[in-house]
Every structure is written in C-alpha cells, then in structure tokens.
Design a protein around this motif. Structure first.
Motif, PDB file in Angstrom:
ATOM      1  N   VAL A 395       0.830  -1.199   0.000  1.00 52.98           N
ATOM      2  CA  VAL A 395       0.000   0.000   0.000  1.00 52.98           C
ATOM      3  C   VAL A 395       0.865   1.250   0.000  1.00 52.98           C
ATOM      4  O   VAL A 395       0.591   2.222  -0.715  1.00 52.98           O
ATOM      5  CB  VAL A 395      -0.941  -0.003   1.233  1.00 52.98           C
ATOM      6  N   LEU A 396       1.929   1.231   0.794  1.00 53.39           N
ATOM      7  CA  LEU A 396       2.815   2.395   0.861  1.00 53.39           C
ATOM      8  C   LEU A 396       3.469   2.670  -0.480  1.00 53.39           C
ATOM      9  O   LEU A 396       3.653   3.827  -0.876  1.00 53.39           O
ATOM     10  CB  LEU A 396       3.885   2.184   1.941  1.00 53.39           C
ATOM     11  N   TYR A 397       3.798   1.597  -1.206  1.00 51.53           N
ATOM     12  CA  TYR A 397       4.408   1.778  -2.524  1.00 51.53           C
ATOM     13  C   TYR A 397       3.423   2.439  -3.482  1.00 51.53           C
ATOM     14  O   TYR A 397       3.780   3.350  -4.236  1.00 51.53           O
ATOM     15  CB  TYR A 397       4.868   0.434  -3.078  1.00 51.53           C
ATOM     16  N   GLN A 398       2.168   1.988  -3.461  1.00 45.47           N
ATOM     17  CA  GLN A 398       1.164   2.559  -4.350  1.00 45.47           C
ATOM     18  C   GLN A 398       0.893   4.018  -4.027  1.00 45.47           C
ATOM     19  O   GLN A 398       0.735   4.846  -4.921  1.00 45.47           O
ATOM     20  CB  GLN A 398      -0.130   1.748  -4.253  1.00 45.47           C
ATOM     21  N   VAL A 399       0.825   4.335  -2.727  1.00 48.19           N
ATOM     22  CA  VAL A 399       0.578   5.717  -2.335  1.00 48.19           C
ATOM     23  C   VAL A 399       1.768   6.602  -2.693  1.00 48.19           C
ATOM     24  O   VAL A 399       1.610   7.746  -3.142  1.00 48.19           O
ATOM     25  CB  VAL A 399       0.275   5.797  -0.823  1.00 48.19           C
ATOM     26  N   SER A 400       2.982   6.091  -2.527  1.00 55.22           N
ATOM     27  CA  SER A 400       4.185   6.885  -2.797  1.00 55.22           C
ATOM     28  C   SER A 400       4.286   7.280  -4.263  1.00 55.22           C
ATOM     29  O   SER A 400       4.866   8.323  -4.588  1.00 55.22           O
ATOM     30  CB  SER A 400       5.434   6.104  -2.373  1.00 55.22           C
ATOM     31  N   ILE A 401       3.721   6.449  -5.143  1.00 56.50           N
ATOM     32  CA  ILE A 401       3.751   6.768  -6.574  1.00 56.50           C
ATOM     33  C   ILE A 401       3.025   8.068  -6.854  1.00 56.50           C
ATOM     34  O   ILE A 401       3.476   8.918  -7.633  1.00 56.50           O
ATOM     35  CB  ILE A 401       3.145   5.604  -7.387  1.00 56.50           C
ATOM     36  N   PHE A 402       1.867   8.252  -6.191  1.00 55.48           N
ATOM     37  CA  PHE A 402       1.046   9.430  -6.449  1.00 55.48           C
ATOM     38  C   PHE A 402       1.497  10.636  -5.635  1.00 55.48           C
ATOM     39  O   PHE A 402       0.990  11.732  -5.834  1.00 55.48           O
ATOM     40  CB  PHE A 402      -0.428   9.107  -6.153  1.00 55.48           C
ATOM     41  N   LEU A 403       2.448  10.445  -4.717  1.00 51.88           N
ATOM     42  CA  LEU A 403       3.012  11.579  -3.995  1.00 51.88           C
ATOM     43  C   LEU A 403       4.074  12.298  -4.812  1.00 51.88           C
ATOM     44  O   LEU A 403       4.496  13.397  -4.453  1.00 51.88           O
ATOM     45  CB  LEU A 403       3.608  11.100  -2.658  1.00 51.88           C
ATOM     46  N   GLU A 404       4.510  11.681  -5.896  1.00 59.33           N
ATOM     47  CA  GLU A 404       5.487  12.296  -6.801  1.00 59.33           C
ATOM     48  C   GLU A 404       4.873  12.395  -8.196  1.00 59.33           C
ATOM     49  O   GLU A 404       5.063  11.512  -9.038  1.00 59.33           O
ATOM     50  CB  GLU A 404       6.763  11.463  -6.850  1.00 59.33           C
ATOM     51  N   PRO A 405       4.099  13.454  -8.467  1.00 55.30           N
ATOM     52  CA  PRO A 405       3.369  13.568  -9.735  1.00 55.30           C
ATOM     53  C   PRO A 405       4.245  13.497 -10.970  1.00 55.30           C
ATOM     54  O   PRO A 405       3.811  13.004 -12.012  1.00 55.30           O
ATOM     55  CB  PRO A 405       2.686  14.945  -9.620  1.00 55.30           C
ATOM     56  N   LYS A 406       5.504  13.981 -10.857  1.00 50.10           N
ATOM     57  CA  LYS A 406       6.376  13.976 -12.028  1.00 50.10           C
ATOM     58  C   LYS A 406       6.691  12.559 -12.507  1.00 50.10           C
ATOM     59  O   LYS A 406       6.945  12.341 -13.689  1.00 50.10           O
ATOM     60  CB  LYS A 406       7.677  14.717 -11.710  1.00 50.10           C
ATOM     61  N   ASN A 407       6.700  11.608 -11.582  1.00 52.35           N
ATOM     62  CA  ASN A 407       7.072  10.237 -11.926  1.00 52.35           C
ATOM     63  C   ASN A 407       5.880   9.384 -12.368  1.00 52.35           C
ATOM     64  O   ASN A 407       6.066   8.242 -12.779  1.00 52.35           O
ATOM     65  CB  ASN A 407       7.750   9.562 -10.733  1.00 52.35           C
ATOM     66  N   ILE A 408       4.658   9.922 -12.238  1.00 54.67           N
ATOM     67  CA  ILE A 408       3.474   9.122 -12.559  1.00 54.67           C
ATOM     68  C   ILE A 408       3.463   8.663 -14.016  1.00 54.67           C
ATOM     69  O   ILE A 408       3.257   7.479 -14.295  1.00 54.67           O
ATOM     70  CB  ILE A 408       2.184   9.888 -12.190  1.00 54.67           C
ATOM     71  N   PRO A 409       3.663   9.568 -15.019  1.00 56.80           N
ATOM     72  CA  PRO A 409       3.634   9.096 -16.415  1.00 56.80           C
ATOM     73  C   PRO A 409       4.658   7.996 -16.701  1.00 56.80           C
ATOM     74  O   PRO A 409       4.347   7.014 -17.399  1.00 56.80           O
ATOM     75  CB  PRO A 409       3.943  10.362 -17.222  1.00 56.80           C
ATOM     76  N   LEU A 538      -6.134  10.143 -18.103  1.00 53.58           N
ATOM     77  CA  LEU A 538      -5.251   9.028 -17.753  1.00 53.58           C
ATOM     78  C   LEU A 538      -4.539   8.493 -18.993  1.00 53.58           C
ATOM     79  O   LEU A 538      -3.339   8.188 -18.948  1.00 53.58           O
ATOM     80  CB  LEU A 538      -6.061   7.914 -17.090  1.00 53.58           C
ATOM     81  N   MET A 539      -5.263   8.390 -20.104  1.00 52.07           N
ATOM     82  CA  MET A 539      -4.640   7.945 -21.349  1.00 52.07           C
ATOM     83  C   MET A 539      -3.540   8.915 -21.783  1.00 52.07           C
ATOM     84  O   MET A 539      -2.461   8.498 -22.241  1.00 52.07           O
ATOM     85  CB  MET A 539      -5.695   7.830 -22.447  1.00 52.07           C
ATOM     86  N   HIS A 540      -3.786  10.216 -21.622  1.00 53.32           N
ATOM     87  CA  HIS A 540      -2.772  11.207 -22.010  1.00 53.32           C
ATOM     88  C   HIS A 540      -1.520  11.065 -21.146  1.00 53.32           C
ATOM     89  O   HIS A 540      -0.394  11.156 -21.664  1.00 53.32           O
ATOM     90  CB  HIS A 540      -3.348  12.618 -21.858  1.00 53.32           C
ATOM     91  N   ALA A 541      -1.705  10.840 -19.843  1.00 53.63           N
ATOM     92  CA  ALA A 541      -0.545  10.669 -18.955  1.00 53.63           C
ATOM     93  C   ALA A 541       0.270   9.448 -19.357  1.00 53.63           C
ATOM     94  O   ALA A 541       1.512   9.486 -19.371  1.00 53.63           O
ATOM     95  CB  ALA A 541      -1.022  10.544 -17.500  1.00 53.63           C
ATOM     96  N   ILE A 542      -0.447   8.357 -19.700  1.00 50.24           N
ATOM     97  CA  ILE A 542       0.263   7.143 -20.126  1.00 50.24           C
ATOM     98  C   ILE A 542       0.985   7.384 -21.444  1.00 50.24           C
ATOM     99  O   ILE A 542       2.127   6.933 -21.643  1.00 50.24           O
ATOM    100  CB  ILE A 542      -0.728   5.969 -20.259  1.00 50.24           C
ATOM    101  N   ALA A 543       0.340   8.123 -22.360  1.00 53.87           N
ATOM    102  CA  ALA A 543       0.965   8.410 -23.658  1.00 53.87           C
ATOM    103  C   ALA A 543       2.235   9.227 -23.491  1.00 53.87           C
ATOM    104  O   ALA A 543       3.254   8.975 -24.157  1.00 53.87           O
ATOM    105  CB  ALA A 543      -0.034   9.142 -24.561  1.00 53.87           C
ATOM    106  N   ILE A 544       2.205  10.212 -22.596  1.00 56.97           N
ATOM    107  CA  ILE A 544       3.414  11.017 -22.341  1.00 56.97           C
ATOM    108  C   ILE A 544       4.551  10.128 -21.845  1.00 56.97           C
ATOM    109  O   ILE A 544       5.698  10.223 -22.312  1.00 56.97           O
ATOM    110  CB  ILE A 544       3.102  12.126 -21.318  1.00 56.97           C
ATOM    111  N   GLY A 545       4.228   9.236 -20.913  1.00 57.62           N
ATOM    112  CA  GLY A 545       5.257   8.337 -20.391  1.00 57.62           C
ATOM    113  C   GLY A 545       5.756   7.349 -21.426  1.00 57.62           C
ATOM    114  O   GLY A 545       6.959   7.061 -21.503  1.00 57.62           O
TER     115      GLY A 545
END
Length: 640
Positions: A395-409, A538-545
């Motif tokens: 759970v902590l790993y999943q939450v930590s992903i969204f605490l760093e918006p730059k790394n989400i894509p 969400l699709m746009h974020a995935i496309a950027i990444g």
C-alpha cells in the motif's frame, strides 16, 4: 500471459455464455419460472401461464433477441423511465467510441505493433506459445517513426470522444427531463383479511381488530404531538415559488435550517429525514473512513490474483504445486482464467457494501443513495482493480507513486502495458460471463426452486435494476478501452462483444424483468461524463510516459496540450450542461406554471399531495376489512 492461456479463458467463458443463453431460452418458457424471467409482465398482467404442454418449450429459440433489439428508446422511456434510457445511452455511447477506436486499433495499430522487434519477432507458426506482450506497443522499437501513428491515434480518439460527449443528444435529454412525470406509479397495498366458516366469529375478530387499530392510531398521534417535528415537507402552489424557497438561505446559521428538494414519495428514505446537520456530517465522516479501510482490505485478494498470473511466483508461494503446474492445461487455467474469476467473485460483495455505506451517509432519498453508491463502486473499482493491479505491491508503494506527480507518467508507461493480458482476460470473465449470468438470473432461479420446495406463497416481487452495480462496470470497461486502445488494441474486439451482449440483454431485462421503483431523472449521466474525462486524461498521462520511454520526445511534448484542452472542455461542459441535471431554469418553471394555471387536474393533484408524503412509521396498520376510518389524518384541523 501466453496466447494459449488467453485462448483457454476465452473458451471457458464462451462456453459458459452459450450455456446461459440456451438455459435461459428454455427455462423462460416454462410457466413455473415466470416469476424469475418475466416478473414484470406478470405484475402488469401482460403474461399468462399456459397449462397445456408444448414441445416448443424444450427447444432453444432466439426470438427474444429480436424483440429486445427492436425495442425503441421511446418504449424504454415510457415503461422504465429516464434512468433506463440513460443506462442504455451509456452502452450505445461506449459502442460508438470503441467501434471507432476498434477500427483504428485493430486495422492500424495492431499491425504496427506486430511489426516491431523490441521484444522479439512473432512466430506465427507457434502462435499459441507467444506472449501477448508482442501485440502491444511495448514491441515497437524505441525511436521508431511508427510511433507517430500511435500519437495521431491518441489525438483522433480524444477529439472523437469529446465530440460525442458534447453532441450525445443533450437537448433531447433535457426536453425529456423537463417533461418527465413526477408522480410515482400507483402504490399497491397488500390487504390482509381474516376468514372463517362462521360469520359471527369473523365479526367478533373484526371488531377486535378495529379496536386495536384505533388504539394504535391514538398512540401514534400522541407520539407525533409529544415532540416538535424537526423536519417537514412544504408544498407550494407554483413550481417557481418552490424553486425560490429552495435556493434561499432560511436562517442566519446555515446549518440550522437546511432545505433540500423533495424527492418523489416512493423515493423518500425516512431514517435520515429528521437528522440534524451535525449527525449527517458525522455520518459522512464515518463512511469515508469505512471506505478507506475497505479499500486497503481489498488489496489482499488483488495481491493473491497477481501471484496467480505469475507461475514462477506461484511456485515460490506453493512449492508443493510445482509438479501440477507443469501440466499445460492446468497452468493455462490458473494463469488465464482463475485470477479474473477470483477477482470477480470478490467484487460481487462491493456494490451491496457501498449501498449500505451510502444509506448511512445522511441522504433522504433512495435515488441519492444509489447515485452515491454508484460513485463509490466506480472509484473503488478503478483504484483496486486498475491501479492496484498495475502497481502491484504494498500500500505504501502505491501511495508513494502518487506523492510524486512527475514520476506518474513514467511509472504508468512501464506498468500499464505489462498488465494488458490480465485485463483482456478480465473483460472476458467479468464482462461476457457476468452479463450472461444476468440474463440467466442464477440466484433468483435458485431461490425460486427453494420457495417451491417449501411450498411458500410469497407475493410476487418485481425487482429494480441495481444501477450502482452495472453502471460502474460499464464505465470501468470504458476506462480500460480508452487507456489500452493504443497500448494493446487487442482488447477492443473483446470489449465490443461485451457491449453488444449488454445492449441486447439489458433491453430484454427492462422489457421483462425490471420495474423502476423511483426515478433520478437521468442524473447518472454526469457520473458517466466525469468517468470518461478521467479516462482520457489518464490515457494522455500514459501516452506522455510511453513516448518518453520510447525516446520520441517530440511526440511526448506534443501530447501535453491534450490533457489541458480536455480539462478545459470538461469545465465548459460543467457550466453548460451540469445545471440541467441539478435544477430547472426559472424560465421553464414560470412557463409551466402559466400553462397549468387553469388546468382542472391541478386541484386533484394538490389534494393527493396532502397525503402523498406519509412516514411509514405513522401509517395505520390495516387488518380489518373496513379501512374507511383509517384513511383520515391522524390529527384533524379541529385538533390543531
């Protein structure tokens, strides 16, 4: 997941769908099953039991499919209300989106993905042993110019979806919303009488019942006079007057007098009708905490499911199964079918739980409870099925992903394509089989068998469709389709099959099974709109990444305007269309008031309005044959 594992899941679920169709087409013809498969027609008197035997009953037929397909939208509106029309619009909207995206995905993007050699070349001679990843964008070589086709597809589909959202016949929906009949269907009361062979005995018990009823009514009137009522329904002579009073602040302290628009009489949820502002606020806080705890708890089956999709991980967890897992068919069933089935079974308990949590949240209408439950089930599904599956871990790993918006894509670009095969199998299991089981109605059928064995004589109950269960499922599949159409276009044909099944089956259910108990006037549509906007972003974020990961920085940069423009479009739609679903305009209300000023039917309407909203706890018990004395108010004008 290998192609062979997907084919195994496809074969099992296709067989179950065909079995459900055959059983339904036979069982629905049997008179003893009419309460299960045509309860609405029985209640309306449009179906009669046939006593004579006919060989045709034992032969499967497809006539019901033709009748369901030919059912017009006007028929659905007149028989099942605007909510049913909106529900079918969700399906037709999804069909339009994914038919368009399917053409691009299957005939343009899929061949491009197959041409890539980033993973390895496809061995068509031994196709079943290929990984499904070779059909995704992951197989396209980094820096390849073919990726510009995916970039163009993202833009084209985004524009197409936004056009459909803006032009999904909003004016027609608005007109139907205004002309919707607000009066509930006539209530049917069950009368209970006492019968005997001797007339004097019946009269004796009848008098005793009348005395008991009178005493109960006196007790009820005493209770109603004991304390001041905290809440009440207030009626107005005009729609415009009611609207003005509703939007005015009634007290200096806005939490002291709270006004809400009255729901339909059948739609009133009485437990929270007289609740204070503080009690409702505390109830909402408790529900939020409960939803968070349930979300965390649900991660356990998600982790188990992820372990089943990985044979090497499964061998580490259960080393004693290593010999069994070497059997090809067993490994294909475990990796291709079992994970989706387990997740589906766990998800079955989510809608009832969310409905219960919404019922204690402070709403005063069943429709608000169902809309709230619909939102809860949708976002619970998106988080626990999509994100928890994609970012499998703690759970902590999943939450930590969204605490760093730059790394989400970047994280999405790596994780989402890797789960394409799981979600394809999930669509087949949760979509195809679950929708076919809706047609077969397994649980009501079993309950009917038990009832007949017990020789029970219960009254016929006509169910209403649980929108909070079915709308989130369709919207979640819409999210999968939008996010995966350019990543793994192989998912689109399976989605289209599901939507076609849902289109036919639910039209049949509206015609034969479900009867609305209350009406939200189409207010589920804003949930649909918001879900689709979220899917696009969400699709746009995935496309950027993805384009960054594939070393096509120019394409990644050019995608950045898309989420901004989409959110601006959403804000415009909120200003333009959302007020339609919240309140009527003063112009329309005044026009309607003037039209009905001289209507003689309005006098009868106001007379019925006096007794339309009655608290069930204050309703008189009706056991005696003479009920005329029970229809008068508990407190007459002379008592005031």
């Amino acid at each position: 997941m290998l192609v062979s594992a997907l084919l195994t899941s496809l074969g099992i679920n296709s067989g179950l769908c065909v079995l459900f169709f055959i059983l339904y087409s036979i069982l629905r013809k049997q008179p003893i099953n009419y309460e299960v498969y045509v309860p609405r027609l029985l209640a309306e008197g449009n179906s009669k039991r046939r006593s004579h035997f006919n060989l045709e009953r034992l032969i499967p037929s497809t006539g019901w499919i033709t009748r369901a397909w030919k059912l017009s939208e006007e028929d659905i509106l007149s028989s099942s209300g605007l909510d049913a029309v909106v529900f079918m619009r969700v399906i037709t909207f999804s069909l339009r989106v994914f038919s368009f995206a399917g053409i691009i995905g299957v005939f343009v993007l899929l061949p491009v993905n197959c041409k890539g050699t980033q993973l390895h070349e496809i061995d068509f001679a031994d196709l079943s042993n290929n990984s499904l990843d070779v059909f995704t964008i992951s197989n396209v070589n980094s820096g390849s110019k073919w990726l510009w086709i995916h970039f163009s597809a993202v833009y084209v589909v985004t524009i197409f979806v936004c056009c459909l959202l803006y032009y999904n016949e909003a004016k027609t929906l608005y007109k139907r919303l205004l002309h919707l009949q607000l009066e509930p269907p006539q209530q049917k009361y069950r009368r209970v009488g006492l019968f005997g062979e001797k007339v004097d005995l019946v009269d004796h018990y009848g008098k005793r019942l009348e005395d008991i009823e009178q005493n109960v009514r006196l007790e009820q009137s005493d209770l109603s006079l004991a304390d001041e009522t905290r809440a009440a329904f207030v009626s107005f002579k005009s729609r415009y007057g009611a609207a003005v009073a509703f939007h005015l602040q009634q007290s200096i302290n806005p939490t002291q007098w709270v006004t809400e628009e009255a729901p339909e009489p059948d739609d009133v949820y009485w437990p929270f009708f007289s609740s204070s502002f503080m009690r409702r606020w505390i109830s909402k806080l408790v529900v939020v905490v409960a939803c968070i705890l349930l979300t965390i708890l649900f991660l356990v089956p998600v982790v188990v499911v992820q372990g089943l999709t990985n044979l090497s991980q499964l061998e580490i967890w259960f080393p004693f199964l290593k010999s069994i897992l070497t059997i090809t068919f067993v490994s294909q069933v475990i990796t291709g079918y079992l994970p989706s089935l387990i997740l589906l079974l766990f998800l079955k308990i989510v809608p009832p739980i969310m409905e219960f949590l919404s019922s204690i949240q402070g709403y005063i209408s069943h429709s608000d409870i169902e809309k709230s439950a619909c939102n809860k089930v949708l976002w619970f599904t998106i988080w626990n099925i999509f994100f928890a599956t994609v970012f499998s871990g703690s759970v902590l790993y999943q939450v930590s992903i969204f605490l760093e918006p730059k790394n989400i894509p970047a994280k999405l670009a790596v994780a989402v394509p890797a789960q394409a095969s799981f979600f394809i199998a999930y669509v087949v299991t949760s979509g195809w089989t679950s929708t076919s089981s809706e047609l077969f109605r397994i649980i009501p059928f079993i309950c009917s068998l038990v009832t007949r064995c017990c020789k029970s004589t219960d009254e016929l109950e006509v169910p209403s469709i649980p929108y909070h269960r079915d709308i989130p499922r369709i919207l979640f599949f819409g999210l999968l389709g939008v996010t995966y159409f350019f990543l793994a276009p192989l998912i689109l044909p399976f989605l289209l099959v599901y939507l076609c099944l849902a289109y036919v089956i639910f039209r049949n259910q509206f015609m034969n099974v479900y009867m609305p108990k209350y009406e939200t006037a189409g207010k589920f549509w804003p949930i649909v709109h918001n879900s689709m906007i979220f899917s696009l972003v969400l699709m746009h974020a995935i496309a950027i990444g993805i384009f960054t990961l594939k070393k096509l920085s120019m394409a990644s940069t050019l995608v950045f305007p898309l989420p901004v423009l989409t959110l601006l479009f959403n804000e415009y739609c909120r200003k333009r269309f959302l007020p339609i679903f919240i309140a009527y305009s003063a112009e329309v209300l005044i026009k309607k008031d003037r039209e009905e000023a001289n209507d003689p039917a309005m006098a009868e309407f106001f007379d019925k309005l006096v007794t339309a909203y009655q608290d069930p706890t204050l309703m008189p018990i009706q056991y005696s044959a003479n009920a005329d004395s029970l229809n008068s108010p508990l407190i007459s004008s002379a008592d005031v």
